[in-house]
Design an enzyme around this catalytic site. Structure first.
Site, PDB file in Angstrom:
ATOM      1  N   HIS A   7       0.832  -1.205   0.000  1.00  0.00           N
ATOM      2  CA  HIS A   7       0.000   0.000   0.000  1.00  0.00           C
ATOM      3  C   HIS A   7       0.867   1.254   0.000  1.00  0.00           C
ATOM      4  O   HIS A   7       2.046   1.208   0.320  1.00  0.00           O
ATOM      5  CB  HIS A   7      -0.961   0.051   1.197  1.00  0.00           C
ATOM      6  CG  HIS A   7      -0.316   0.053   2.545  1.00  0.00           C
ATOM      7  ND1 HIS A   7      -0.015  -1.089   3.237  1.00  0.00           N
ATOM      8  CD2 HIS A   7       0.096   1.083   3.350  1.00  0.00           C
ATOM      9  CE1 HIS A   7       0.536  -0.780   4.400  1.00  0.00           C
ATOM     10  NE2 HIS A   7       0.625   0.539   4.497  1.00  0.00           N
ATOM     11  N   HIS A  79       3.957   7.143   3.779  1.00  0.00           N
ATOM     12  CA  HIS A  79       4.889   6.020   3.627  1.00  0.00           C
ATOM     13  C   HIS A  79       4.440   5.087   2.521  1.00  0.00           C
ATOM     14  O   HIS A  79       3.306   5.174   2.045  1.00  0.00           O
ATOM     15  CB  HIS A  79       5.088   5.257   4.947  1.00  0.00           C
ATOM     16  CG  HIS A  79       3.876   4.541   5.475  1.00  0.00           C
ATOM     17  ND1 HIS A  79       3.016   5.107   6.376  1.00  0.00           N
ATOM     18  CD2 HIS A  79       3.394   3.307   5.240  1.00  0.00           C
ATOM     19  CE1 HIS A  79       2.049   4.245   6.679  1.00  0.00           C
ATOM     20  NE2 HIS A  79       2.250   3.141   5.992  1.00  0.00           N
ATOM     21  N   GLU A 130       7.652   1.034   5.098  1.00  0.00           N
ATOM     22  CA  GLU A 130       7.122  -0.017   5.960  1.00  0.00           C
ATOM     23  C   GLU A 130       7.358  -1.341   5.243  1.00  0.00           C
ATOM     24  O   GLU A 130       7.174  -1.425   4.020  1.00  0.00           O
ATOM     25  CB  GLU A 130       5.618   0.226   6.157  1.00  0.00           C
ATOM     26  CG  GLU A 130       4.908  -0.811   7.011  1.00  0.00           C
ATOM     27  CD  GLU A 130       3.413  -0.509   7.174  1.00  0.00           C
ATOM     28  OE1 GLU A 130       2.843   0.241   6.352  1.00  0.00           O
ATOM     29  OE2 GLU A 130       2.820  -1.038   8.130  1.00  0.00           O
TER      30      GLU A 130
HETATM   31 CO    CO Z   1       1.181   1.349   6.298  1.00  0.00          CO
END
Ligand code: CO
Length: 134
Positions: A7, A79, A130
């Site tokens: 994502h 992020h 991440e």
């Molecule tokens: Co995230």
């Protein structure tokens, strides 16, 4: 080592307005808001055919995205999240290469019920990264 883009997370000052924008203007499939107190955010998930967008809004006084929204009042990309097959092996490899893992270095349960870690943006082209156990 990294696999699919899981994502892209976008911090937003008005979660309802952002959800409406993605649902109505962009015509995407958009979830109801989900509070994640252990991460200090409320999240709306936008499901696209090949990845997801996470709309993030601060939850509580200690939210890790509050400062980001102070600096980026209209919101912005916060992020990106890449999948890895083995998060502990990935962490160890990243640390061995000199990358900084945020927090205490132990994976936490992330927004999708899977283990995640965050990597210092200064080590990754100015982007908070991440990694998520696939
Ligand atoms: Co995230």
């Amino acid at each position: 080592m990294i696999g699919r883009l899981n994502h892209v997370a976008i911090a937003v000052p008005d979660l309802a307005a952002a959800a409406r924008l993605y649902r109505e203007t962009l015509g995407a499939e958009v979830s109801e808001p989900v509070d994640m107190p252990e991460h200090g955010v409320t999240t709306v998930f936008v499901t696209l055919p090949n990845t997801k967008i996470e709309l993030l809004h601060p939850l509580g006084k200690e939210s890790p995205i509050a400062g980001f929204l102070e600096r980026n009042a209209s919101g912005g990309i916060h992020h990106v999240c890449y999948e890895v097959d083995d998060i502990l092996a990935a962490r160890d490899r990243l640390k061995a290469s000199g990358a900084r893992v945020l927090g205490n270095g132990e994976p936490k349960i992330g927004a999708h019920g899977k283990l995640v870690l965050f990597l210092h943006p200064k080590d990754f082209c100015g982007t908070l990264v991440e990694i998520e156990q696939a």
